[in-house]
Design an enzyme around this catalytic site. Structure first.
Site, PDB file in Angstrom:
ATOM      1  N   ARG A 117      34.259  24.728  49.003  1.00 54.72           N
ATOM      2  CA  ARG A 117      35.436  25.389  48.444  1.00 54.72           C
ATOM      3  C   ARG A 117      36.692  24.835  49.106  1.00 54.72           C
ATOM      4  O   ARG A 117      36.697  24.588  50.311  1.00 54.72           O
ATOM      5  CB  ARG A 117      35.351  26.906  48.709  1.00 54.72           C
ATOM      6  CG  ARG A 117      34.426  27.617  47.761  1.00 54.72           C
ATOM      7  CD  ARG A 117      34.148  29.053  48.171  1.00 54.72           C
ATOM      8  NE  ARG A 117      35.289  29.812  48.661  1.00 54.72           N
ATOM      9  CZ  ARG A 117      35.224  31.088  49.037  1.00 54.72           C
ATOM     10  NH1 ARG A 117      34.068  31.743  48.962  1.00 54.72           N
ATOM     11  NH2 ARG A 117      36.284  31.718  49.493  1.00 54.72           N
TER      12      ARG A 117
ATOM     13  N   ARG B 284      43.354  31.902  56.557  1.00 51.19           N
ATOM     14  CA  ARG B 284      42.597  33.040  55.992  1.00 51.19           C
ATOM     15  C   ARG B 284      42.273  34.053  57.094  1.00 51.19           C
ATOM     16  O   ARG B 284      42.292  35.269  56.860  1.00 51.19           O
ATOM     17  CB  ARG B 284      41.307  32.543  55.331  1.00 51.19           C
ATOM     18  CG  ARG B 284      41.593  31.769  54.055  1.00 51.19           C
ATOM     19  CD  ARG B 284      40.351  31.063  53.550  1.00 51.19           C
ATOM     20  NE  ARG B 284      39.327  31.977  53.076  1.00 51.19           N
ATOM     21  CZ  ARG B 284      38.050  31.653  52.967  1.00 51.19           C
ATOM     22  NH1 ARG B 284      37.627  30.463  53.323  1.00 51.19           N
ATOM     23  NH2 ARG B 284      37.193  32.527  52.510  1.00 51.19           N
TER      24      ARG B 284
ATOM     25  N   LYS C 232      29.370  38.930  54.286  1.00 52.03           N
ATOM     26  CA  LYS C 232      29.419  40.071  53.355  1.00 52.03           C
ATOM     27  C   LYS C 232      28.657  39.754  52.066  1.00 52.03           C
ATOM     28  O   LYS C 232      27.871  40.560  51.591  1.00 52.03           O
ATOM     29  CB  LYS C 232      30.875  40.410  52.979  1.00 52.03           C
ATOM     30  CG  LYS C 232      31.767  40.777  54.135  1.00 52.03           C
ATOM     31  CD  LYS C 232      33.154  41.202  53.661  1.00 52.03           C
ATOM     32  CE  LYS C 232      33.955  40.129  52.943  1.00 52.03           C
ATOM     33  NZ  LYS C 232      34.343  38.983  53.780  1.00 52.03           N
TER      34      LYS C 232
ATOM     35  N   ARG D  30      30.098  25.509  55.380  1.00 50.52           N
ATOM     36  CA  ARG D  30      29.525  26.255  54.256  1.00 50.52           C
ATOM     37  C   ARG D  30      29.689  25.492  52.933  1.00 50.52           C
ATOM     38  O   ARG D  30      30.741  24.938  52.657  1.00 50.52           O
ATOM     39  CB  ARG D  30      30.250  27.607  54.134  1.00 50.52           C
ATOM     40  CG  ARG D  30      29.805  28.431  52.955  1.00 50.52           C
ATOM     41  CD  ARG D  30      30.287  29.855  53.042  1.00 50.52           C
ATOM     42  NE  ARG D  30      31.658  30.029  52.588  1.00 50.52           N
ATOM     43  CZ  ARG D  30      32.223  31.221  52.403  1.00 50.52           C
ATOM     44  NH1 ARG D  30      31.555  32.327  52.676  1.00 50.52           N
ATOM     45  NH2 ARG D  30      33.466  31.310  51.982  1.00 50.52           N
TER      46      ARG D  30
ATOM     47  N   ARG E 247      41.515  44.420  50.170  1.00 51.63           N
ATOM     48  CA  ARG E 247      41.909  43.459  51.193  1.00 51.63           C
ATOM     49  C   ARG E 247      43.178  43.916  51.923  1.00 51.63           C
ATOM     50  O   ARG E 247      43.627  43.251  52.839  1.00 51.63           O
ATOM     51  CB  ARG E 247      42.267  42.112  50.568  1.00 51.63           C
ATOM     52  CG  ARG E 247      41.141  41.193  50.147  1.00 51.63           C
ATOM     53  CD  ARG E 247      40.471  40.498  51.296  1.00 51.63           C
ATOM     54  NE  ARG E 247      40.266  39.074  51.232  1.00 51.63           N
ATOM     55  CZ  ARG E 247      39.275  38.445  50.605  1.00 51.63           C
ATOM     56  NH1 ARG E 247      38.413  39.102  49.887  1.00 51.63           N
ATOM     57  NH2 ARG E 247      39.158  37.144  50.698  1.00 51.63           N
TER      58      ARG E 247
HETATM   59  P1  AMP Z   1      36.535  35.448  49.070  1.00 58.15           P
HETATM   60  O1  AMP Z   1      35.562  34.755  48.187  1.00 58.15           O
HETATM   61  O2  AMP Z   1      36.339  36.942  49.133  1.00 58.15           O
HETATM   62  O3  AMP Z   1      36.626  34.823  50.449  1.00 58.15           O
HETATM   63  O4  AMP Z   1      37.980  35.261  48.400  1.00 58.15           O
HETATM   64  C1  AMP Z   1      38.541  33.988  48.208  1.00 58.15           C
HETATM   65  C2  AMP Z   1      40.014  34.109  47.889  1.00 58.15           C
HETATM   66  O5  AMP Z   1      40.189  34.887  46.692  1.00 58.15           O
HETATM   67  C3  AMP Z   1      40.857  34.830  48.933  1.00 58.15           C
HETATM   68  O6  AMP Z   1      41.241  33.980  50.003  1.00 58.15           O
HETATM   69  C4  AMP Z   1      42.045  35.292  48.087  1.00 58.15           C
HETATM   70  O7  AMP Z   1      42.904  34.204  47.784  1.00 58.15           O
HETATM   71  C5  AMP Z   1      41.355  35.688  46.790  1.00 58.15           C
HETATM   72  N1  AMP Z   1      40.941  37.097  46.820  1.00 58.15           N
HETATM   73  C6  AMP Z   1      39.657  37.585  46.804  1.00 58.15           C
HETATM   74  N2  AMP Z   1      39.661  38.931  46.840  1.00 58.15           N
HETATM   75  C7  AMP Z   1      40.965  39.306  46.882  1.00 58.15           C
HETATM   76  C8  AMP Z   1      41.627  40.558  46.944  1.00 58.15           C
HETATM   77  N3  AMP Z   1      40.943  41.723  47.000  1.00 58.15           N
HETATM   78  N4  AMP Z   1      42.987  40.567  46.969  1.00 58.15           N
HETATM   79  C9  AMP Z   1      43.697  39.431  46.912  1.00 58.15           C
HETATM   80  N5  AMP Z   1      43.136  38.203  46.881  1.00 58.15           N
HETATM   81  C10 AMP Z   1      41.783  38.138  46.855  1.00 58.15           C
END
Ligand code: AMP
Length: 208
Positions: free
Chosen positions: A154, A165, A13, A127, A88
């Site tokens: 990360r 996840r 994404k 990654r 989410r």
């Molecule tokens: P991402 O970079 O989108 O994979 O997000 C990394 C982490 O940030 C996720 O595993 C959640 O812990 C948190 N996170 C990101 N976006 C959201 C969201 N919309 N709602 C809740 N937690 C989020």
């Protein structure tokens, strides 16, 4: 154009969003990037979010919804935005609809980037992410090709967190596919192909 990107962690994404931003100038609103920046700054929000993120859990809705509302009101988001990693879950999708309706704006598309979970596990465990700008590249890349920053893994891209996840995605986020189908704005692209092929289809699906 106002777009929501859907898809599991590591589906690509962020990469597709980056390309759309570079070519069309939409604002890229990535809640993951915003939360990681808050952690780096050591802000109150960052302190609250860190534990959830390291564990691969969703950060509480109220924190993330406030963050997105603020970002949607910023000047650069008025000409179109791409939401990456938000909503989410259904509560976030409903909050987004109500915020947009207050702003007299609408979503043009919810774009699902589909990738098989087995491919995702492989992608995420290899990654690396830039500490400065968030750019992602495969393991072995030590310096960010975009800004020269340091690449790191990360915490939530470590094998023990990835499965969790994926489970969170399947139970909480995947139902949004039906939600946006119901709003007649869902589009789907096969994300298990080279980046540029995916991008060509993304543009065609969005009539760009
Ligand atoms: P991402 O970079 O989108 O994979 O997000 C990394 C982490 O940030 C996720 O595993 C959640 O812990 C948190 N996170 C990101 N976006 C959201 C969201 N919309 N709602 C809740 N937690 C989020």
């Amino acid at each position: 154009m106002n777009i929501v990107l859907l898809g599991g962690p590591g589906a690509g994404k962020g990469t597709q969003a980056q390309k759309l931003v570079e070519e069309f100038g939409f604002a890229h609103i990535s809640t993951g990037d915003l939360l990681r920046a808050a952690i780096k700054e050591g802000s109150k929000l960052g302190k609250k979010a860190k534990g959830y993120m390291d564990a691969g859990q969703l950060v509480p809705d109220d924190l993330v919804i406030d963050l997105v509302k603020e970002r949607l009101e910023a000047d650069d988001a008025q000409g179109g935005f791409i939401l990456d990693g938000f909503p989410r879950n259904t509560a976030q999708a409903v909050a987004l609809d109500s915020e947009l309706s207050i702003m007299e704006r609408t979503l043009d598309a919810a774009l699902l980037v589909s990738v098989d979970p087995d491919v995702i596990v492989k992608r995420l465990s290899s990654r690396r992410t830039c500490r400065s700008c968030g750019y992602t590249a495969p393991a072995g890349t030590e310096t960010c090709p975009r800004c020269g920053g340091e690449m790191y893994q990360r915490d939530d891209d470590k094998p023990e967190t990835i499965q969790h996840r994926l489970d969170v995605y399947a139970t909480q986020t995947a139902p949004l596919v039906e939600y946006y189908k119901g709003h007649s704005i869902l589009k789907e692209v096969d994300g298990d192909r080279p980046v540029d092929n995916v991008y060509a289809d993304v543009k065609a699906l969005l009539n760009l």
